[in-house]
Each structure stands twice: as structure tokens, then as C-alpha cells.
Write a protein that holds these residues in place. Structure first.
Motif, PDB file in Angstrom:
ATOM      1  N   GLU A 107      14.421-110.589  18.609  1.00 20.68           N
ATOM      2  CA  GLU A 107      13.743-111.391  19.641  1.00 20.68           C
ATOM      3  C   GLU A 107      12.546-110.627  20.212  1.00 20.68           C
ATOM      4  O   GLU A 107      11.502-111.208  20.497  1.00 20.68           O
ATOM      5  N   ALA A 108      12.713-109.316  20.369  1.00 21.77           N
ATOM      6  CA  ALA A 108      11.618-108.494  20.889  1.00 21.77           C
ATOM      7  C   ALA A 108      10.440-108.505  19.918  1.00 21.77           C
ATOM      8  O   ALA A 108       9.281-108.619  20.332  1.00 21.77           O
ATOM      9  N   ALA A 125       8.732-111.873  20.105  1.00 26.13           N
ATOM     10  CA  ALA A 125       7.997-111.972  21.367  1.00 26.13           C
ATOM     11  C   ALA A 125       6.713-111.163  21.309  1.00 26.13           C
ATOM     12  O   ALA A 125       5.656-111.602  21.765  1.00 26.13           O
ATOM     13  N   LYS A 126       6.812-109.982  20.688  1.00 23.89           N
ATOM     14  CA  LYS A 126       5.630-109.120  20.564  1.00 23.89           C
ATOM     15  C   LYS A 126       4.546-109.824  19.753  1.00 23.89           C
ATOM     16  O   LYS A 126       3.363-109.782  20.095  1.00 23.89           O
ATOM     17  N   GLU A 164       4.157-112.916  19.602  1.00 23.73           N
ATOM     18  CA  GLU A 164       3.648-114.026  20.419  1.00 23.73           C
ATOM     19  C   GLU A 164       2.743-113.528  21.525  1.00 23.73           C
ATOM     20  O   GLU A 164       2.226-114.319  22.310  1.00 23.73           O
ATOM     21  N   VAL A 185       3.708-111.306  23.958  1.00 24.11           N
ATOM     22  CA  VAL A 185       4.417-110.868  25.154  1.00 24.11           C
ATOM     23  C   VAL A 185       4.306-109.346  25.271  1.00 24.11           C
ATOM     24  O   VAL A 185       4.308-108.639  24.265  1.00 24.11           O
ATOM     25  N   ASP A 186       4.206-108.857  26.494  1.00 26.21           N
ATOM     26  CA  ASP A 186       4.102-107.421  26.717  1.00 26.21           C
ATOM     27  C   ASP A 186       5.510-106.804  26.692  1.00 26.21           C
ATOM     28  O   ASP A 186       6.128-106.596  27.732  1.00 26.21           O
ATOM     29  N   VAL A 187       5.979-106.528  25.490  1.00 26.97           N
ATOM     30  CA  VAL A 187       7.348-106.029  25.326  1.00 26.97           C
ATOM     31  C   VAL A 187       7.386-104.532  25.651  1.00 26.97           C
ATOM     32  O   VAL A 187       6.539-103.778  25.167  1.00 26.97           O
ATOM     33  N   GLN A 217      20.917-115.854  26.411  1.00 24.37           N
ATOM     34  CA  GLN A 217      19.485-115.795  26.119  1.00 24.37           C
ATOM     35  C   GLN A 217      18.683-115.327  27.336  1.00 24.37           C
ATOM     36  O   GLN A 217      17.701-114.590  27.202  1.00 24.37           O
ATOM     37  N   ASP A 224      15.938-112.367  27.345  1.00 22.71           N
ATOM     38  CA  ASP A 224      14.547-112.570  27.766  1.00 22.71           C
ATOM     39  C   ASP A 224      14.146-111.567  28.838  1.00 22.71           C
ATOM     40  O   ASP A 224      13.030-111.053  28.845  1.00 22.71           O
ATOM     41  N   LYS A 225      15.090-111.305  29.736  1.00 24.74           N
ATOM     42  CA  LYS A 225      14.789-110.360  30.808  1.00 24.74           C
ATOM     43  C   LYS A 225      14.547-108.962  30.234  1.00 24.74           C
ATOM     44  O   LYS A 225      13.599-108.267  30.614  1.00 24.74           O
ATOM     45  N   LYS A 247      10.108-111.084  28.872  1.00 21.64           N
ATOM     46  CA  LYS A 247       9.548-112.434  28.821  1.00 21.64           C
ATOM     47  C   LYS A 247       9.432-113.028  30.211  1.00 21.64           C
ATOM     48  O   LYS A 247      10.315-112.810  31.039  1.00 21.64           O
TER      49      LYS A 247
END
Lengths: 317, 356
Positions: B300-301, B304-305, B307, B309-311, B347, B351-352, B356
Motif C-alpha cells: 500500500e505504501a 501510495a508513493k 500516487e 503521497v508523501d510516504v 484500512q 492509511d494512517k 495518507k
């Protein structure tokens, strides 16, 4: 004279078949990775295969003496640990670290050789015991993964130094030195003691000295392999050596080194190591499920070995 | 001469057969990698990602459960169109092989590389090369030291200190104990033990009479514990840093009909079941877990990256606590000993963790 020619031809059939297998693997590899023959790929692949080739060279030396080295992986890890824990500063520091690591590996090999020569124990027992000894020593030097290799060296080794594939050059140099050594009295003595120890002794060879020197030479090869692995990975790991013990034996056997000593050639071992290395890579490309990869790898090795035995047996008749 | 060429031809033919076998297998599995020809795009996007997972081992049941959880998440992401293909690479304990796998994934232009590292240092150059090639690299479970990859893990030192703290309190700060650690030279084992050691230093009256190293496997652990225990039968507790080690220790005490001293544990079902059955006899423990959902968080990370997102670079997943009170939620009496009961992480929690 005719007999000698026949023997040479037999060895060559063997090697030719292996070379053909290597070509096949290369052709299949080229199919999946069209960049295979570019300098970048050659550098990456030789960086990857150097430790196995050199470890197999060490195993070959021991096997030519009629022995087998089960402590090879441990000695490899020991050399790696010594090399990476030495605080290397600049080129001089790296050379000092490499020198120290080589000395340690040669000493470990010589101890193995002395135990085999003087204790009169079977090499398989001695080196099994020694594997615990050197494994423990490695953990003393480096209790957990760590150590450092200068980043510039890691980069030069893995990505080429001014366009030169350093690992490939190293292997070529080592092979050249072996070729020179083989023609000297020491090299011939190695084959003689491995082939027929009593005969060698009766003809005045100091068989114990030859054994110790042979195991020490194997230690040098293994030490170089360990240094190579440290440079490849930029660090050391005390448990990374174990798979090299069996893989080096596989490369030797595939390369035509006899378990009974005195028979085989270093170039066969190098071909064997390349086939094993390329094959595992090739299977990664094909995308076969991981468990089937192991099966396919095993099947190919068995087929190659059976074929080799068949070829040599036929030729001997 | 003639015989030799026949033999040569035979050699080539046999090798060909072997290789044809390889190619044939490939045809079968080729259909699963629909996006194989798509080159990695440099702009961040999370569409049709080509994902590979290189793991040092695949056979242990923990890894099998991890793969199962990961596969479920992959299927979910596939139907959302975010992932197009997923492949697993098993290094079978050989770190050099794992390096080869990562290099192969770089050459085959994977978008995402997940890795369960066989060595905390040896993979760094290969992983950093992958990052430099624009691949999103996420490590989970057994982590490399490189700071250039995203690392999803639990704090192994905290694991050790959590266990040690509980045991020290249970023994009122005094008594002799046996320490059961993993193999020497393995980072996870050393980290957990160093966390425990710092705690034990605060309790000078707790004596570690024996420090045992063993594989994280029941049979060798049982042997190792039995010999340490026969030398020190009057111990007051056992610090164990792995479930199979705890099960081995507890089984030995039960078999020899000895006093059931406190033993720290892990969510290894064999241990949880035995703990549950001996609870009435006063056996007490605290267990934690290396949760299988680390793999899901890692995937998921990575997505997200892509996408945008600032992972965070380091994702520290909290260690679950299994106590005498909530043991019933974890122990699975109907399942095999060699499983690691854990529930999916909601989920929202994932996300937290990934920012996200």
C-alpha cells in the motif's frame, strides 16, 4: 604419446559439451535480456559471478588434491568480515585490508591442510569441523552484518571503472596465474599427490607439504572470493558464506573435477560456475514460479552431470 | 572421431531438451504478466504497476501466510486497475541469489520492488541502484540498513525490551533466567537481544544463567533448551525472543512435569495453544507478533508513493500485545501449531501509517 592425445581429446569433449551448454544458456538469456552483450551487463554479471567463480577455483584446488572443503563458505565469510571491518582509508588502506583478509584466509586454508596432512583424518571430517571453527571466528570478528567498504570502490566494482569490468579482469588474472602455476613443479605436484598419493610419495615428493600448500592456495582463492563479495555488497555479513560451500562443489563437479583427485581443469570449473550462475539468473527472467525454478535447476544439473559421466565413461572404453 | 561428434550432438540435444522445458514453463506463466512490455514511466502514477517481491525464504509458514495476505491485497489492487502483475522471487536463503533477483527486476523494468532482506547490509548497493532507476523500493519485515528505500518494520529492540520488562516485573526484579535467542550473527536476533539486555541491566538481581542461541525452529530449540535447563533446573523464568523457542521451552517444562515458570512468547500458534491449556495451572506469558500485514502495508505504501503521497521513509508498525486476558482472541485451537494467528489491520490504520 597416442594415449596422451586421447586423454586430451577426452577432456576436450567434456569441456566442449559444457561450452555448448553455456552457449545455449547465453542464447536463451539473450532472448530475455537483449542487453546481455553490452559492457554494462558484462560488468554487472561478472561482479555477480566473481565470488562463485573464485570460490569454485578454491574448491577445485582442494578437490584436485583428492579432498573436499566443507569449510569454504565459512572461510569466505571470515575473509569478507576481516576485509570490511578494517577501517580502510584510501587506496593504501584498501590494499592493507585486502592483504590482511588474504593472509587470514591463507592461514585458515593452511590450518585445514595441516590437519588433513598430519592428523590423517578424511578431509570431509576435518573441513566440517573447521567450518564451525572458522564460522565462530567470523562471529568474533563481526557479530552481526556490518562493516564498510569505500563507496568509490563498490561503485567501480559494480558499475565498471573507466569502462573496465574490474571483476572480469580479476578472474582473468587469477586464471592466468593458475595457468602459470600449473606448469611449475608445484602445480604438477598438486595433480600428482591428488592422483596417486603413494606413487607421489614414492617418487620423492613431500606429499604433506604439497597438501598444506594446496589448501593454503585454496584459502587464497576463497579469500579473494570473500573480498569480492564484500566489495560487491559494500559490507560484510557473517552468515552469507554458507551457500557457497555447496555451490562451489556443484560448479567443480559440473566442470569435470573428479571427486577422487588428480583429474580436472580450472577452465572447466569456470565454465561450470558460469553455467550455474547464468542458469539461476535465466530462471528469474523466465518468470517460472519460485519452487519450479528449484526443480528446473536441479533437473538441468542432474542431466548435465549424467551426460558428463556418460561421455567420460564412453571415452574411457 | 565419429563417436565423439555423436556424443557432442547428443550433449547439445539433451541440453536443448532441458532448455525447451524452461521455455515451455514460461509460456504457461507468461499470461499473468499482462503489463510486461510496458516500460516504467518516470512520472509518478499508480496505474498498471508491475510489482515484484523478492524474499530470502518462501517456505516457512510465516512467509506463506505473508504471501497469502499480500496476494489478497494484490487482487484488490488489480481489480482497482492499480497493479497489473505480481511476481514472487524466492532466494531460498542465498543472499547472493537475492542480489541477482533485484538486478533482474531492475533490468525487467519493474515499477515496484518489495523486499524481505536476507542480509541487513549486503543488498544495499542493489536496492539503491533500483531506486536510482526510478523504481519504488519498499522493504518489510527483515530490513536493509539503506536509508534510500522505504522501510516497513517493527522495532526489534522494542520487542526485546518489552519482553524483558514484563519478565523482570513478573519476577519482582530478582531471580535467575535462561535467555533463548535466535541464531548468532542474524540482525533480528541481535537487535531483540540488545533491547532486552538494556532492560536487564536495570535489574542487577536478575541473573542470566545461560544464553542459548538456536534456529527459530521447534526441534533445535527444544534440544538447546533441554541442555541449558538440565544444567540450571532451578530457574525462575525464561526470556525467549521467538514463538518456536518459547514453545520449545514450555513443552520441555510440561514434559518433565516441572514448575511452569513465566516464559515470554510470540504469536506462534503452537505456543499460544499450550499457553491457553496451561493457563489454569498458573502459567503466564506476554507475547507479541511480527504481523504478516507488514507486507500489505509495504504494498500500500508503494502504491501510495506512486500516487504522489508523501510516504514516510521509515514506517514503524506498533507491536501487538497478547496478554493473559486477550489470549482467546489469538489462539486458534483448530489450526496447526506452525501458524501465526493475526487479524488484518483495518484500512484506516494502514492509511494512517503510510501518511495518507
Amino acid at each position: 604419446m597416442r594415449e596422451r592425445l586421447a586423454v586430451a581429446a577426452r577432456g576436450n569433449t567434456d569441456l566442449l559439451a559444457l561450452a555448448a551448454l553455456l552457449l545455449l544458456v547465453l542464447a536463451a538469456y539473450q532472448h530475455y535480456d537483449s542487453s546481455l552483450l553490452t559492457p554494462a551487463s558484462i560488468t554487472i554479471l561478472s561482479a555477480q559471478f566473481l565470488p562463485l567463480i573464485l570460490a569454485a577455483a578454491g574448491q577445485t584446488t582442494v578437490m584436485l588434491l583428492g579432498g573436499i572443503d566443507l569449510s569454504l563458505g565459512a572461510v569466505l565469510a571470515l575473509a569478507m568480515a576481516v576485509f570490511a571491518t578494517y577501517e580502510a582509508q584510501g587506496a593504501g588502506g584498501v590494499l592493507a585490508a585486502a592483504g590482511l583478509a588474504l593472509c587470514v584466509a591463507v592461514a585458515a586454508g593452511a590450518v585445514n591442510g595441516a590437519l588433513v596432512a598430519y592428523a590423517g583424518l578424511p578431509p570431509i571430517v576435518v573441513t566440517l569441523a573447521a567450518s564451525f571453527l572458522w564460522g565462530g571466528a567470523t562471529l568474533v570478528v563481526l557479530p552481526q552484518p556490518g562493516g564498510q567498504v569505500p563507496a568509490g570502490l563498490v561503485d567501480a566494482y559494480n558499475n565498471g571503472w573507466n569502462g573496465v569490468a574490474l571483476p572480469a579482469v580479476t578472474v582473468a588474472v587469477v586464471l592466468g596465474l593458475w595457468r602459470l602455476l600449473r606448469t611449475t613443479r608445484h602445480g604438477l605436484a598438486l595433480y600428482a599427490v591428488g592422483g596417486n598419493e603413494h606413487g607421489a610419495y614414492a617418487s620423492g615428493l613431500h606429499t604433506r607439504g604439497v597438501k598444506i600448500a594446496g589448501y593454503a592456495l585454496a584459502g587464497a582463492f576463497t579469500g579473494l572470493a570473500g573480498i569480492g563479495l564484500a566489495v560487491q555488497t559494500g559490507s560484510a555479513d557473517p552468515t552469507i558464506g554458507a551457500p557457497y560451500t555447496l555451490n562451489s562443489i556443484a560448479a567443480c563437479v559440473l566442470g569435470g573435477i573428479s571427486f577422487f583427485g588428480g583429474v580436472g581443469r580450472m577452465r572447466g570449473t569456470v565454465l561450470g560456475a558460469l553455467v550455474i550462475g547464468l542458469l539461476t539468473n535465466l530462471l528469474l527472467f523466465t518468470g517460472i514460479s519460485p519452487f519450479y525454478q528449484l526443480i528446473v535447476q536441479g533437473v538441468i544439473l542432474v542431466v548435465a552431470l549424467a551426460l558428463k559421466t556418460y561421455l567420460t565413461r564412453e571415452a574411457a572404453v | 572421431m565419429n563417436a565423439r561428434s555423436v556424443r557432442g550432438a547428443l550433449a547439445v540435444a539433451a541440453s536443448l531438451c532441458a532448455l525447451t522445458g524452461v521455455t515451455a514453463c514460461n509460456v504457461e506463466s507468461g499470461s499473468t504478466s499482462a503489463g510486461a512490455d510496458k516500460s516504467a514511466s518516470s512520472a509518478p502514477s499508480a496505474k498498471d504497476l508491475k510489482v515484484g517481491w523478492s524474499t530470502i525464504y518462501l517456505t516457512p509458514s510465516w512467509m506463506q501466510q505473508t504471501l497469502k495476505m499480500l496476494q489478497t491485497d494484490v487482487d484488490k489492487l488489480k481489480s482497482a486497475g492499480k497493479v497489473s502483475s505480481f511476481k514472487t522471487f524466492n532466494a531460498n536463503g542465498d543472499t547472493s541469489q537475492q542480489i541477482a533477483q533485484i538486478r533482474a527486476m531492475i533490468q525487467q523494468k519493474y515499477d515496484v520492488i518489495l523486499v524481505d532482506a536476507g542480509s541487513s547490509t549486503a543488498l544495499n548497493p542493489a536496492l539503491e541502484q533500483a531506486v536510482a532507476a526510478g523504481i519504488t523500493v519498499v522493504a518489510f519485515d527483515s530490513l536493509p540498513t539503506s536509508t534510500k528505500v522505504i522501510r516497513v518494520g517493527t522495532d526489534q529492540k522494542a520487542w526485546g525490551s518489552m519482553m524483558a520488562e514484563w519478565l523482570a516485573k513478573k519476577l519482582d526484579g530478582k531471580g535467575s533466567i535462561i535467555a533463548m535467542n535466535g541464531p548468532a550473527g542474524v540482525a533480528v536476533s541481535e537487535d531483540r537481544w540488545s533491547g532486552a539486555e538494556t532492560v536487564f541491566k536495570k535489574y542487577p538481581d536478575i541473573k542470566i544463567v545461560s544464553n542459548v542461541h538456536s534456529e527459530y525452529n521447534l526441534a533445535p530449540a527444544a534440544q538447546a533448551f533441554a541442555s541449558a535447563y538440565s544444567a540450571h533446573p532451578d530457574i525462575d523464568g525464561v526470556f525467549s525472543q521467538g514463538g518456536a523457542l518459547s514453545a520449545a521451552a514450555l513443552q520441555t517444562l510440561v514434559k518433565q512435569d516441572k514448575k511452569l515458570v513465566p516464559i515470554t512468547g510470540e504469536n506462534y500458534n503452537g505456543f499460544l495453544k499450550l499457553w491457553q491449556s496451561k493457563q489454569k495451572e498458573g502459567f503466564s506469558s506476554l507475547a507479541t507478533a511480527q504481523p504478516n500485514y507488514l507486507s500489505v502495508i509495504a504494498l500500500e505504501a508503494a502504491v501510495a508513493k506512486r500516487e504522489g503521497v508523501d510516504v514516510p521513509q521509515d514506517i514503524d508498525v506498533p507491536l501487538p500485545e497478547i496478554t493473559d486476558d486477550n489470549l482467546g482472541d489469538y489462539a486458534k485451537p483448530d489450526q496447526a501449531d506452525d501458524s501465526y494467528p493475526i487479524n488484518d489491520l483495518p484500512q484506516a490504520d494502514i492509511d494512517k501509517l503510510i501518511g495518507k
